[in-house]
Design an enzyme around this catalytic site. Structure first.
Site, PDB file in Angstrom:
ATOM      1  N   HIS A   4       3.620   6.753  -4.873  1.00 55.49           N
ATOM      2  CA  HIS A   4       3.104   7.614  -4.168  1.00 55.49           C
ATOM      3  C   HIS A   4       2.595   8.981  -4.973  1.00 55.49           C
ATOM      4  CE1 HIS A   4       4.676   5.502  -0.694  1.00 55.49           C
ATOM      5  NE2 HIS A   4       5.473   5.573  -1.329  1.00 55.49           N
ATOM      6  N   CYS A   5       1.814   8.783  -5.789  1.00 56.85           N
ATOM      7  CA  CYS A   5       1.466   9.940  -7.050  1.00 56.85           C
ATOM      8  C   CYS A   5       0.215   9.770  -7.101  1.00 56.85           C
ATOM      9  CB  CYS A   5       1.830   9.419  -8.424  1.00 56.85           C
ATOM     10  SG  CYS A   5       1.373  10.254  -9.826  1.00 56.85           S
ATOM     11  N   GLY A   6      -0.775  10.941  -7.302  1.00 58.01           N
ATOM     12  CA  GLY A   6      -2.046  11.430  -7.334  1.00 58.01           C
ATOM     13  C   GLY A   6      -2.785  10.336  -8.215  1.00 58.01           C
TER      14      GLY A   6
END
Length: 194
Positions: free
Chosen positions: A56-58
């Site tokens: 769930h990271c950019g």
């Protein structure tokens, strides 16, 4: 105060000297099911890319897609990619290994191994990540998800920021065999320069 600075510098020097005597194949990690995975299994591979990942990271979309593109481009005897889920940065990897692996497979078609979730910084840091940081010449903490370590010839470690796209390492991966020297894939040895 000066004596403390000298002591810290001396201790850091010892750590770096010890790190240089180790190789990636000296470490054993846990796979996603909790089984021991000796990294000596990869000793014959001239380029091993190790990445701390998060779902769930950019950077998740870009990095997983480019890592998989590298995996598809290079033969498994030329490049190994090993992903290590880590929840230390913004709690962006909260799931179980099954959830992490399922997302990586379903959304990105990942075919490289995703190991057990680990810490990469702090008191509970994986010894392998402590070695990677020291052997790269940059023993500082990893600042974010998707920091990359390219290990050439089992012992030369190059560290790349999370901001570096995986495909930017393609030339180094392509040239790893010549860097390691003739016969590396057969003996696990050899030296050279990029």
């Amino acid at each position: 105060m000066k004596s403390i600075t000298v002591l810290v510098a001396f201790l850091l020097g010892l750590v770096l000297m010890y790190a240089k005597s180790l190789e990636l194949s000296d470490f054993t990690v846990l796979d996603g099911k909790g089984n021991a995975y000796p990294l000596a299994n990869l000793r014959h591979v001239p380029a091993v890319l190790i990445v701390n990942v998060a779902s769930h990271c950019g950077y998740t979309d870009r990095d997983y897609r480019e890592l998989q593109a590298l995996r598809a481009k290079h033969d498994e005897d030329q490049l190994a990619i090993v992903a290590f889920p880590c929840n230390q940065f913004g709690a962006q990897e909260p799931g179980t290994w099954e959830e992490i692996a399922s997302l990586a497979d379903r959304k990105f078609g990942v075919t490289f191994p995703i190991m057990s979730k680990i810490d990469v910084n702090g008191l509970h840091s994986s010894p392998m990540f402590a070695w990677l940081k020291a052997a790269s010449g940059n023993p500082h903490d990893i600042p974010w998800n998707f920091t990359k370590f390219l290990v050439l010839c089992d012992s030369t470690v190059k560290r790349f920021s999370h901001e570096v796209n995986p495909m930017q390492m393609d030339d180094m991966i392509t040239n790893a065999q010549s860097f390691c020297g003739a016969g590396y894939d057969e003996t696990g040895g050899g030296t050279g320069e990029l």
